[in-house]
Design a protein around this motif. Structure first.
Motif, PDB file in Angstrom:
ATOM      1  N   GLY A 105      -1.299  -4.300  11.671  1.00  0.00           N
ATOM      2  CA  GLY A 105      -0.343  -3.201  11.772  1.00  0.00           C
ATOM      3  C   GLY A 105      -0.903  -2.099  12.643  1.00  0.00           C
ATOM      4  N   ASP A 106      -0.940  -0.876  12.131  1.00  0.00           N
ATOM      5  CA  ASP A 106      -1.415   0.276  12.897  1.00  0.00           C
ATOM      6  C   ASP A 106      -2.933   0.429  12.881  1.00  0.00           C
ATOM      7  N   LEU A 107      -3.654  -0.587  12.410  1.00  0.00           N
ATOM      8  CA  LEU A 107      -5.116  -0.554  12.394  1.00  0.00           C
ATOM      9  C   LEU A 107      -5.606  -1.942  12.759  1.00  0.00           C
ATOM     10  N   SER A 108      -6.602  -2.011  13.604  1.00  0.00           N
ATOM     11  CA  SER A 108      -7.140  -3.319  13.984  1.00  0.00           C
ATOM     12  C   SER A 108      -8.639  -3.343  13.729  1.00  0.00           C
ATOM     13  N   GLY A 109      -9.214  -4.508  13.832  1.00  0.00           N
ATOM     14  CA  GLY A 109     -10.645  -4.675  13.621  1.00  0.00           C
ATOM     15  C   GLY A 109     -10.949  -5.142  12.212  1.00  0.00           C
ATOM     16  N   SER A 110     -12.237  -5.214  11.918  1.00  0.00           N
ATOM     17  CA  SER A 110     -12.647  -5.706  10.603  1.00  0.00           C
ATOM     18  C   SER A 110     -13.653  -4.783   9.913  1.00  0.00           C
ATOM     19  N   THR A 111     -13.769  -3.540  10.395  1.00  0.00           N
ATOM     20  CA  THR A 111     -14.658  -2.584   9.740  1.00  0.00           C
ATOM     21  C   THR A 111     -14.100  -2.268   8.355  1.00  0.00           C
ATOM     22  N   ASN A 112     -14.926  -2.383   7.354  1.00  0.00           N
ATOM     23  CA  ASN A 112     -14.472  -2.181   5.974  1.00  0.00           C
ATOM     24  C   ASN A 112     -15.635  -1.662   5.145  1.00  0.00           C
ATOM     25  N   PRO A 113     -15.486  -0.477   4.531  1.00  0.00           N
ATOM     26  CA  PRO A 113     -14.336   0.434   4.547  1.00  0.00           C
ATOM     27  C   PRO A 113     -14.235   1.160   5.887  1.00  0.00           C
ATOM     28  N   ILE A 114     -13.116   1.861   6.075  1.00  0.00           N
ATOM     29  CA  ILE A 114     -12.856   2.567   7.326  1.00  0.00           C
ATOM     30  C   ILE A 114     -12.072   3.846   7.021  1.00  0.00           C
ATOM     31  N   SER A 115     -12.221   4.841   7.883  1.00  0.00           N
ATOM     32  CA  SER A 115     -11.460   6.090   7.749  1.00  0.00           C
ATOM     33  C   SER A 115     -10.448   6.171   8.884  1.00  0.00           C
ATOM     34  N   ILE A 116      -9.254   6.658   8.566  1.00  0.00           N
ATOM     35  CA  ILE A 116      -8.228   6.873   9.584  1.00  0.00           C
ATOM     36  C   ILE A 116      -7.760   8.321   9.513  1.00  0.00           C
ATOM     37  N   VAL A 117      -7.208   8.816  10.609  1.00  0.00           N
ATOM     38  CA  VAL A 117      -6.659  10.170  10.667  1.00  0.00           C
ATOM     39  C   VAL A 117      -5.139  10.040  10.662  1.00  0.00           C
ATOM     40  N   MET A 118      -4.503  10.766   9.773  1.00  0.00           N
ATOM     41  CA  MET A 118      -3.044  10.717   9.660  1.00  0.00           C
ATOM     42  C   MET A 118      -2.419  11.676  10.672  1.00  0.00           C
ATOM     43  N   ASN A 119      -1.975  11.135  11.820  1.00  0.00           N
ATOM     44  CA  ASN A 119      -1.326  11.924  12.857  1.00  0.00           C
ATOM     45  C   ASN A 119       0.120  11.465  13.074  1.00  0.00           C
ATOM     46  N   ARG A 120       0.554  10.491  12.248  1.00  0.00           N
ATOM     47  CA  ARG A 120       1.927   9.997  12.252  1.00  0.00           C
ATOM     48  C   ARG A 120       2.068   9.037  11.072  1.00  0.00           C
ATOM     49  N   ASN A 121       3.284   8.539  10.840  1.00  0.00           N
ATOM     50  CA  ASN A 121       3.466   7.513   9.809  1.00  0.00           C
ATOM     51  C   ASN A 121       2.754   6.241  10.256  1.00  0.00           C
ATOM     52  N   LYS A 122       2.087   5.564   9.318  1.00  0.00           N
ATOM     53  CA  LYS A 122       1.331   4.345   9.661  1.00  0.00           C
ATOM     54  C   LYS A 122       1.611   3.264   8.633  1.00  0.00           C
ATOM     55  N   ILE A 123       1.645   2.049   9.134  1.00  0.00           N
ATOM     56  CA  ILE A 123       1.742   0.862   8.274  1.00  0.00           C
ATOM     57  C   ILE A 123       0.493   0.031   8.552  1.00  0.00           C
ATOM     58  N   ILE A 124      -0.279  -0.197   7.512  1.00  0.00           N
ATOM     59  CA  ILE A 124      -1.547  -0.924   7.661  1.00  0.00           C
ATOM     60  C   ILE A 124      -1.566  -2.081   6.664  1.00  0.00           C
ATOM     61  N   THR A 125      -1.984  -3.221   7.151  1.00  0.00           N
ATOM     62  CA  THR A 125      -2.084  -4.418   6.301  1.00  0.00           C
ATOM     63  C   THR A 125      -3.533  -4.887   6.262  1.00  0.00           C
ATOM     64  N   ALA A 126      -4.018  -5.148   5.061  1.00  0.00           N
ATOM     65  CA  ALA A 126      -5.342  -5.760   4.895  1.00  0.00           C
ATOM     66  C   ALA A 126      -5.121  -7.269   4.805  1.00  0.00           C
ATOM     67  N   ASN A 127      -5.699  -8.012   5.730  1.00  0.00           N
ATOM     68  CA  ASN A 127      -5.548  -9.470   5.761  1.00  0.00           C
ATOM     69  C   ASN A 127      -6.781 -10.131   5.144  1.00  0.00           C
ATOM     70  N   PHE A 128      -6.529 -11.049   4.242  1.00  0.00           N
ATOM     71  CA  PHE A 128      -7.604 -11.762   3.548  1.00  0.00           C
ATOM     72  C   PHE A 128      -7.514 -13.248   3.865  1.00  0.00           C
ATOM     73  N   ALA A 129      -8.628 -13.946   3.704  1.00  0.00           N
ATOM     74  CA  ALA A 129      -8.676 -15.398   3.909  1.00  0.00           C
ATOM     75  C   ALA A 129      -9.365 -16.024   2.710  1.00  0.00           C
TER      76      ALA A 129
END
Length: 187
Positions: free
Chosen positions: A29-53
């Motif tokens: 979604g609005d975040l890519s990569g695999s850094t975990n945990p991670i911090s984001i800055v809220m500068n707009r509406n965001k949809i983020i999905t955590a993908n697991f395997a």
């Protein structure tokens, strides 16, 4: 999906936490990569999905000695050994040691012990398992009657553990003085 409201410019910490049998793969979604945990800055509406395997583990099987048999993994035998298959975390896998002609199953080795055959294992980590086989042997017992009437020679001589199955053995009856060979009996 869960949603929360944050003020413009807020720093939000995200951590993807897998359940048992899964591992974090990557963000979507609005975040890519695999850094975990991670911090984001809220500068707009965001949809983020955590993908697991699903976690998979390797099962490597082998036979000893080579050519003495095979192992069926969930009903499938391999053409050569060692052989490796992948299974998801928690999978139940059925193993059966199948001896080749002239051999018998002795015991499991590596990450599996004992002689239960067939047997089921649970894949909770990488595993290496060996099916150990032994050659079938038979003891040849020779009696001479009446006692002292002669001897029997065996060619080849009988090894301490007996003859390996399918060994051809020549028996020669040698009569003692005053006796003659009459006949074989028993087996």
């Amino acid at each position: 999906p869960a949603s929360s409201t944050f003020v413009y410019g807020a720093s939000v910490n995200l951590e993807a936490i897998p359940v048992s049998g899964y591992e974090f793969a990557h963000w979507g979604g609005d975040l890519s990569g695999s850094t975990n945990p991670i911090s984001i800055v809220m500068n707009r509406n965001k949809i983020i999905t955590a993908n697991f395997a699903q976690i998979t583990y390797a099962l490597t099987v082998d036979v000893s000695p080579g050519g003495a048999g095979s192992i069926e993994v969930d009903g499938t035998a391999f053409l050569s050994y060692p052989a490796t298959s992948a299974f998801v975390y928690g999978a139940s896998v059925n193993l059966e040691a199948i001896p080749a002609s002239g051999y018998e199953f002795a015991h499991w080795g590596g990450d599996l012990t004992g002689s239960t055959n067939p047997i089921s294992i649970v894949m909770d980590g990488n595993k290496t398992i060996t099916a150990n086989f032994t050659q079938i042997t038979y003891t040849l017992t020779v009696n001479v009657g009446p006692g002292g009437g002669g001897t029997v020679t065996l060619e080849p001589s009988q090894p301490a553990g007996g003859y390996v199955v399918e060994t051809k053995v020549s028996l020669t009856a040698v009569a003692s003085e005053g006796y003659k060979f009459d006949h074989w009996s028993g087996d």
